[in-house]
Design a protein around this motif. Structure first.
Motif, PDB file in Angstrom:
ATOM      1  N   VAL A  46      21.098 139.437  32.397  1.00  0.00           N
ATOM      2  CA  VAL A  46      21.945 140.169  33.341  1.00  0.00           C
ATOM      3  C   VAL A  46      23.204 139.346  33.602  1.00  0.00           C
ATOM      4  N   GLU A  93      25.371 141.942  38.530  1.00  0.00           N
ATOM      5  CA  GLU A  93      24.408 142.629  39.403  1.00  0.00           C
ATOM      6  C   GLU A  93      25.078 143.614  40.363  1.00  0.00           C
ATOM      7  N   TRP A 145      26.119 146.514  39.715  1.00  0.00           N
ATOM      8  CA  TRP A 145      25.900 147.873  39.256  1.00  0.00           C
ATOM      9  C   TRP A 145      24.422 148.199  39.350  1.00  0.00           C
ATOM     10  N   SER A 146      24.110 149.477  39.348  1.00  0.00           N
ATOM     11  CA  SER A 146      22.723 149.899  39.332  1.00  0.00           C
ATOM     12  C   SER A 146      22.531 150.837  38.140  1.00  0.00           C
ATOM     13  N   PRO A 147      21.817 150.424  37.123  1.00  0.00           N
ATOM     14  CA  PRO A 147      21.122 149.152  37.004  1.00  0.00           C
ATOM     15  C   PRO A 147      22.099 148.008  36.713  1.00  0.00           C
ATOM     16  N   PRO A 148      21.643 146.775  36.909  1.00  0.00           N
ATOM     17  CA  PRO A 148      22.496 145.628  36.606  1.00  0.00           C
ATOM     18  C   PRO A 148      22.925 145.633  35.129  1.00  0.00           C
ATOM     19  N   THR A 154      23.601 144.139  31.572  1.00  0.00           N
ATOM     20  CA  THR A 154      23.136 143.067  30.696  1.00  0.00           C
ATOM     21  C   THR A 154      24.276 142.627  29.776  1.00  0.00           C
TER      22      THR A 154
END
Length: 169
Positions: A130, A133, A135-138, A140
């Protein structure tokens, strides 16, 4: 071909597209805008290079080439050194003017070399790390690199389009 090889090949293809769009152009063509709201080749290539430089340096835990190799002072743009062009207004786009294709390509090539060296050292597990973090989802590393590649290809294609229009005038 492994993951690192695929990523390196993708970055090589961007390099080809950037060079095809820029090689041999005069400053007046590099800085031309098709209308007052359009992006110039100079801005498009500067921006795609700045984003690649910023994102890959962050992922690699390294200083940006823009800063570490003195490109900010060579370009002499009226922005903070950290600017990448993201969110630039039409007036700010107009302020990105270069005096030669070589300046744009030399900076691009320096960033390209750093990017390819970084991705050649990656394996599939590294891409799961990652890197953002917020963003949702984090986000990668793999997602970040694909984002850079697609953004760069779009802007290189836009620069090629502008060149084609200018050459037909």
């Amino acid at each position: 071909m492994n993951t690192a090889g695929v990523l390196a090949d993708a970055f090589e293809r961007i390099r080809e597209a950037v060079h095809t769009a820029v090689d041999g152009l005069r400053p007046e063509d590099l800085n031309a805008r098709l209308d007052e709201g359009a992006n110039s080749i100079s801005w498009l290539v500067w921006h795609l290079t700045r984003v690649q430089d910023d994102h890959v340096a962050d992922a690699a835990g390294a200083e940006q080439v823009w800063l570490s190799q003195g490109w900010a002072s060579r370009f002499g743009l009226p922005f903070a050194d950290e600017a990448t062009g993201y969110g630039h207004s039409s007036d700010q786009v107009a302020e990105v003017r270069v005096e030669s294709a070589e300046l744009l390509l030399d900076y691009y090539d320096a960033v390209h070399e750093r990017s390819v060296a970084f991705v050649r050292g990656l394996d599939g597990r590294a891409l799961e790390r990652v890197v953002d973090e917020n963003w949702s989802p984090p986000v990668t590393l793999g997602v970040r690199l694909v984002s850079v590649l697609t953004d760069d290809l779009q802007h290189a294609g836009q620069a090629a389009f502008v060149r084609g229009v200018l050459e037909r005038r």
